[in-house]
Scaffold this motif. Sequence first.
Motif, PDB file in Angstrom:
ATOM      1  N   LEU A  82     -17.999  22.126  -4.748  1.00  0.00           N
ATOM      2  CA  LEU A  82     -19.098  22.923  -4.217  1.00  0.00           C
ATOM      3  C   LEU A  82     -18.685  24.387  -4.096  1.00  0.00           C
ATOM      4  O   LEU A  82     -17.501  24.718  -4.109  1.00  0.00           O
ATOM      5  N   THR A  83     -19.670  25.239  -3.971  1.00  0.00           N
ATOM      6  CA  THR A  83     -19.415  26.658  -3.724  1.00  0.00           C
ATOM      7  C   THR A  83     -19.783  26.956  -2.283  1.00  0.00           C
ATOM      8  O   THR A  83     -20.943  26.788  -1.887  1.00  0.00           O
ATOM      9  N   LYS A  84     -18.797  27.368  -1.501  1.00  0.00           N
ATOM     10  CA  LYS A  84     -19.004  27.589  -0.078  1.00  0.00           C
ATOM     11  C   LYS A  84     -20.177  28.540   0.163  1.00  0.00           C
ATOM     12  O   LYS A  84     -20.290  29.587  -0.464  1.00  0.00           O
ATOM     13  N   GLY A  85     -21.073  28.123   1.076  1.00  0.00           N
ATOM     14  CA  GLY A  85     -22.235  28.925   1.417  1.00  0.00           C
ATOM     15  C   GLY A  85     -23.485  28.584   0.634  1.00  0.00           C
ATOM     16  O   GLY A  85     -24.590  28.974   1.034  1.00  0.00           O
ATOM     17  N   ASN A  86     -23.339  27.879  -0.474  1.00  0.00           N
ATOM     18  CA  ASN A  86     -24.508  27.514  -1.279  1.00  0.00           C
ATOM     19  C   ASN A  86     -25.315  26.403  -0.615  1.00  0.00           C
ATOM     20  O   ASN A  86     -24.785  25.595   0.145  1.00  0.00           O
ATOM     21  N   THR A  87     -26.607  26.350  -0.963  1.00  0.00           N
ATOM     22  CA  THR A  87     -27.483  25.280  -0.485  1.00  0.00           C
ATOM     23  C   THR A  87     -27.480  24.134  -1.483  1.00  0.00           C
ATOM     24  O   THR A  87     -27.596  24.354  -2.701  1.00  0.00           O
ATOM     25  N   VAL A  88     -27.353  22.917  -0.966  1.00  0.00           N
ATOM     26  CA  VAL A  88     -27.295  21.725  -1.815  1.00  0.00           C
ATOM     27  C   VAL A  88     -28.461  20.800  -1.459  1.00  0.00           C
ATOM     28  O   VAL A  88     -28.496  20.246  -0.352  1.00  0.00           O
ATOM     29  N   PRO A  89     -29.460  20.615  -2.342  1.00  0.00           N
ATOM     30  CA  PRO A  89     -30.540  19.655  -2.066  1.00  0.00           C
ATOM     31  C   PRO A  89     -29.989  18.233  -2.067  1.00  0.00           C
ATOM     32  O   PRO A  89     -29.252  17.842  -2.981  1.00  0.00           O
ATOM     33  N   VAL A  90     -30.323  17.481  -1.037  1.00  0.00           N
ATOM     34  CA  VAL A  90     -29.852  16.105  -0.891  1.00  0.00           C
ATOM     35  C   VAL A  90     -31.050  15.208  -0.632  1.00  0.00           C
ATOM     36  O   VAL A  90     -31.804  15.426   0.328  1.00  0.00           O
ATOM     37  N   ASP A  91     -31.253  14.202  -1.476  1.00  0.00           N
ATOM     38  CA  ASP A  91     -32.330  13.239  -1.275  1.00  0.00           C
ATOM     39  C   ASP A  91     -31.773  11.987  -0.622  1.00  0.00           C
ATOM     40  O   ASP A  91     -30.781  11.409  -1.096  1.00  0.00           O
ATOM     41  N   VAL A  92     -32.391  11.583   0.487  1.00  0.00           N
ATOM     42  CA  VAL A  92     -31.941  10.389   1.196  1.00  0.00           C
ATOM     43  C   VAL A  92     -33.074   9.372   1.241  1.00  0.00           C
ATOM     44  O   VAL A  92     -34.241   9.719   1.408  1.00  0.00           O
ATOM     45  N   THR A  93     -32.711   8.108   1.077  1.00  0.00           N
ATOM     46  CA  THR A  93     -33.667   7.005   1.153  1.00  0.00           C
ATOM     47  C   THR A  93     -33.131   5.977   2.133  1.00  0.00           C
ATOM     48  O   THR A  93     -31.974   5.559   2.025  1.00  0.00           O
ATOM     49  N   PHE A  94     -33.962   5.570   3.101  1.00  0.00           N
ATOM     50  CA  PHE A  94     -33.545   4.627   4.130  1.00  0.00           C
ATOM     51  C   PHE A  94     -34.200   3.274   3.887  1.00  0.00           C
ATOM     52  O   PHE A  94     -35.423   3.170   3.812  1.00  0.00           O
ATOM     53  N   ASP A  95     -33.371   2.254   3.758  1.00  0.00           N
ATOM     54  CA  ASP A  95     -33.823   0.871   3.588  1.00  0.00           C
ATOM     55  C   ASP A  95     -34.805   0.723   2.427  1.00  0.00           C
ATOM     56  O   ASP A  95     -35.699  -0.120   2.451  1.00  0.00           O
ATOM     57  N   GLY A  96     -34.642   1.571   1.413  1.00  0.00           N
ATOM     58  CA  GLY A  96     -35.463   1.481   0.216  1.00  0.00           C
ATOM     59  C   GLY A  96     -36.899   1.918   0.398  1.00  0.00           C
ATOM     60  O   GLY A  96     -37.717   1.747  -0.506  1.00  0.00           O
ATOM     61  N   GLN A  97     -37.225   2.512   1.568  1.00  0.00           N
ATOM     62  CA  GLN A  97     -38.626   2.862   1.836  1.00  0.00           C
ATOM     63  C   GLN A  97     -38.781   4.332   2.208  1.00  0.00           C
ATOM     64  O   GLN A  97     -39.347   5.106   1.452  1.00  0.00           O
ATOM     65  N   SER A  98     -38.302   4.709   3.402  1.00  0.00           N
ATOM     66  CA  SER A  98     -38.484   6.084   3.874  1.00  0.00           C
ATOM     67  C   SER A  98     -37.594   7.038   3.091  1.00  0.00           C
ATOM     68  O   SER A  98     -36.392   6.803   2.953  1.00  0.00           O
ATOM     69  N   GLN A  99     -38.198   8.117   2.577  1.00  0.00           N
ATOM     70  CA  GLN A  99     -37.458   9.099   1.791  1.00  0.00           C
ATOM     71  C   GLN A  99     -37.612  10.488   2.392  1.00  0.00           C
ATOM     72  O   GLN A  99     -38.614  10.800   3.037  1.00  0.00           O
ATOM     73  N   ALA A 100     -36.597  11.309   2.212  1.00  0.00           N
ATOM     74  CA  ALA A 100     -36.647  12.685   2.714  1.00  0.00           C
ATOM     75  C   ALA A 100     -35.713  13.542   1.875  1.00  0.00           C
ATOM     76  O   ALA A 100     -34.723  13.048   1.324  1.00  0.00           O
ATOM     77  N   ARG A 101     -36.036  14.820   1.775  1.00  0.00           N
ATOM     78  CA  ARG A 101     -35.135  15.781   1.115  1.00  0.00           C
ATOM     79  C   ARG A 101     -34.539  16.688   2.183  1.00  0.00           C
ATOM     80  O   ARG A 101     -35.252  17.283   2.988  1.00  0.00           O
ATOM     81  N   LEU A 102     -33.208  16.753   2.171  1.00  0.00           N
ATOM     82  CA  LEU A 102     -32.477  17.630   3.080  1.00  0.00           C
ATOM     83  C   LEU A 102     -31.898  18.788   2.288  1.00  0.00           C
ATOM     84  O   LEU A 102     -31.671  18.674   1.077  1.00  0.00           O
TER      85      LEU A 102
END
Length: 412
Positions: A82-102
């Motif tokens: 990674l490059t320190k200070g950069n923003t990294v999009p992270v997609d998370v899925t919980f129990d195969g249903q609820s999804q969110a982008r961090l």
Amino acid sequence: MRYTFILAFLVQIALASIAHAAGPYGNIHIGQWKGGAFTDDKTGAFSHCGATSIYDNGVILVVGQNASNSWLLGFASPSFHLTKGNTVPVDVTFDGQSQARLFATANSDIMATAILPPNVARTFQKASLMVVTTGNSNALQFNLTSTAPLLAVLANCVSTVKAGGINSAGEFTAPKPVAAKPDAPGNPKAGKTGSQTGTGFVISASGHIITNHHVIDGCVGDIKGNLTGDAAATLRVVNSDSANDLALLQGPAESFKTFAKIRDRTIHSGDSVVAIGFPYHGLLSSDFTVTTGIVSSLSGMLNDTRHLQISAAVQPGNSGGPLLDTSGEIVGMVVGKLDALRIARYTGTIPENINFAIKTGAIRDFLDNSVVPYETAAPGTELKTADIATNARAYTLLISCTAKEPTETAKR
């Protein structure tokens, strides 16, 4: 072995990397999670509580809560570039249903941390499996079986250190005993035990119950809760905040058919309110009592903006009870009344109908920090007081315990 050593070393620095922090102070150990409290290595101020766990996929998962009560989720691995200070999009899925982008921020070339929105934090608490993807990378899986109790311990860590300073850091996994603060007449003298009672109300479909901290302060043995006419259930303490006089308990969800909802609109001076609770239990009715009044002021003693001043009559035992608007939604929690005799000594007059309730803003912050899935609602059709009381019967509990050695006069 060399790779395992590197991971073990990273566990020591991952938490500190969140905010260039020093630590850990105290100890957190829940399942595979280990951590503690941390301070800013430049200012020495408390920065966050956090814990890490090494997963078989080679990634260290970092979970924390900072001094501003925001929840943090981080990922570290020597395989990251990674490059320190950069923003990294992270997609998370919980129990195969609820999804969110961090949107995580790279703390270093091997670690990134994201702040969890409250709704994602609540889903994270309840989930048993989290799948994470970033860009075109392979999906990473994380078992979350011990995450729910970890979040409660982290919240306890933050509230403890914020109240007592970093020197109060200790064994956060097991809450420290609290000094007694009785909330009923006829409480025991120091060194003896006796009954202590107050009020609470169900706030989630998972059986979470919220009350005042001083209602359970000093309890020894089991804490019991029961709806009017029902058998008492044993409640466990999930979290507490002595500074804001709030406590979170939990009982068997199947014992409660419904739960209270928090009003999502601002309350105004002059608005009508209904207070429900169990005052002087054992001397008066075994049923709850209902009193009505108005919001007299949008601040409490000495302009304390966490509180409302209300005219609805409350007595010892009302503490922790729901304060409702005319549609039956929660607008506060009864916390106390003005000490009339003490004020009379200074002013020569006895004040009347000056009582206080904790505002929903403080309650919601506490519930968010405890990752409780509560619900909000807009004010609806105005109900009769009798109908409000009937609805509240299904979620308002008598809280009781055996208490020992009260040390000071209780809040009412």
